[in-house]
Scaffold this motif. Structure first.
Motif, short mmCIF file in Angstrom:
data_model
loop_
_atom_site.label_atom_id
_atom_site.label_comp_id
_atom_site.label_asym_id
_atom_site.label_seq_id
_atom_site.Cartn_x
_atom_site.Cartn_y
_atom_site.Cartn_z
N GLN A 1 0.97 -1.27 -0.05
CA GLN A 1 0.05 -0.01 -0.02
C GLN A 1 1.04 1.25 0.01
OE1 GLN A 1 -3.35 -0.44 -0.09
NE2 GLN A 1 -4.04 1.55 0.33
N VAL A 2 0.75 2.10 -1.05
CA VAL A 2 1.38 3.15 -0.87
C VAL A 2 0.61 4.50 -0.39
CG1 VAL A 2 2.37 4.96 -2.81
CG2 VAL A 2 2.54 2.45 -3.28
N GLN A 3 1.40 5.21 0.72
CA GLN A 3 0.98 6.70 1.00
C GLN A 3 1.44 7.78 0.34
OE1 GLN A 3 2.26 3.97 3.57
NE2 GLN A 3 0.44 3.13 3.08
N LEU A 4 0.74 8.48 0.02
CA LEU A 4 1.08 9.83 -0.77
C LEU A 4 0.57 10.98 0.32
CD1 LEU A 4 -0.35 9.11 -4.27
CD2 LEU A 4 2.14 8.82 -3.30
N VAL A 5 1.64 12.01 0.58
CA VAL A 5 1.43 12.90 1.44
C VAL A 5 1.94 14.20 0.67
CG1 VAL A 5 1.97 14.41 3.61
CG2 VAL A 5 1.64 11.63 3.38
N GLU A 6 0.90 15.30 0.40
CA GLU A 6 1.36 16.51 -0.35
C GLU A 6 1.74 17.58 0.61
OE1 GLU A 6 -2.45 14.67 -2.58
OE2 GLU A 6 -1.52 15.01 -0.38
N SER A 7 2.52 18.51 0.15
CA SER A 7 2.82 19.65 1.02
C SER A 7 3.18 20.83 -0.04
CB SER A 7 3.95 19.28 2.09
OG SER A 7 5.06 19.06 1.24
N GLY A 8 3.08 22.15 0.73
CA GLY A 8 3.76 23.23 -0.14
C GLY A 8 2.55 24.09 -0.58
N GLY A 9 1.39 23.82 -0.36
CA GLY A 9 0.14 24.67 -0.55
C GLY A 9 0.18 25.97 0.20
N GLY A 10 -0.71 26.89 -0.16
CA GLY A 10 -0.62 27.73 0.59
C GLY A 10 -1.60 29.20 -0.29
N LEU A 11 -1.18 30.38 0.22
CA LEU A 11 -1.74 31.48 -0.44
C LEU A 11 -0.66 32.33 -1.24
CD1 LEU A 11 -4.01 33.34 -0.77
CD2 LEU A 11 -3.44 34.61 1.36
N VAL A 12 -0.78 32.62 -2.42
CA VAL A 12 0.00 33.49 -2.89
C VAL A 12 -0.69 34.44 -4.09
CG1 VAL A 12 0.02 31.45 -5.02
CG2 VAL A 12 2.07 32.98 -4.65
N GLN A 13 0.05 35.32 -4.23
CA GLN A 13 -0.53 36.58 -5.28
C GLN A 13 -0.53 36.19 -6.73
OE1 GLN A 13 1.34 40.11 -4.27
NE2 GLN A 13 -0.51 40.82 -3.00
N ALA A 14 -1.44 36.61 -7.54
CA ALA A 14 -1.30 36.22 -8.92
C ALA A 14 0.02 36.62 -9.38
CB ALA A 14 -2.30 36.89 -9.66
N GLY A 15 0.52 35.81 -10.35
CA GLY A 15 1.94 35.93 -10.88
C GLY A 15 3.00 35.36 -10.21
N GLY A 16 2.49 34.75 -8.87
CA GLY A 16 3.66 34.31 -8.12
C GLY A 16 4.06 32.75 -8.39
N SER A 17 4.62 32.22 -7.21
CA SER A 17 5.00 30.72 -7.74
C SER A 17 4.92 30.11 -6.38
CB SER A 17 6.58 30.73 -8.10
OG SER A 17 6.93 31.46 -9.37
N LEU A 18 4.63 28.74 -6.70
CA LEU A 18 4.74 27.75 -5.49
C LEU A 18 5.18 26.63 -6.10
CD1 LEU A 18 1.22 28.09 -3.76
CD2 LEU A 18 3.28 28.54 -2.64
N ARG A 19 5.59 25.79 -5.06
CA ARG A 19 6.31 24.33 -5.37
C ARG A 19 5.50 23.49 -4.44
NH1 ARG A 19 12.10 21.20 -5.44
NH2 ARG A 19 11.95 21.37 -3.13
N LEU A 20 5.07 22.38 -4.89
CA LEU A 20 4.25 21.29 -4.14
C LEU A 20 5.04 20.19 -4.14
CD1 LEU A 20 0.58 21.56 -5.70
CD2 LEU A 20 1.73 22.85 -3.79
#
Length: 124
Positions: A1-20
């Motif tokens: 059984q594989v478990q997947l855990v995401e991180s890196g989400g949040g609030l950013v302004q338009a034009g900005g960047s995020l890395r998940l």
């Protein structure tokens, strides 16, 4: 059984960047094609991008081409989604997915495993 855990989400302004990030455990990570999906409020989950087990073949939804980049580190059992030039319409819950059935099937939503999601909010 594989478990997947995401991180890196949040609030950013338009034009900005995020890395998940999506950390996998419980299986042999390099066996799986990996991908990202997103779900808007009141809508069905939609495909964003997939990457094959070697990391040398990717498949992007037209809506994110040129702005988002998927990559994976098999040594760290982690897949990443670099999101640049974010738009308010990218606001969604982003889910990590894993399948042994290849990127084309993953694009059609045929995932063996899903993470619980991480919220990305892009303000205008």
């Amino acid at each position: 059984q594989v478990q997947l855990v995401e991180s890196g989400g949040g609030l950013v302004q338009a034009g900005g960047s995020l890395r998940l990030s999506c950390a996998a455990s419980g299986g042999i990570f390099s066996w799986y094609a990996m991908g990202w999906f997103r779900q808007f409020p009141g809508k069905e989950r939609e495909f964003v991008v997939a990457i094959n087990w070697r990391g040398d073949n990717t498949n992007y939804a037209d809506s994110v081409k040129g702005r988002f980049t998927i990559s994976r580190d098999n040594a760290r059992n982690t897949v990443y989604l670099q999101m640049n030039s974010l738009k308010p319409e990218d606001t969604a819950v982003y889910y990590c997915a894993a399948t042994s059935r290849g990127t084309e099937n993953l694009r059609r939503g045929a995932s063996d495993y899903w993470g619980k999601g991480t919220l990305v909010t892009v303000s205008s």
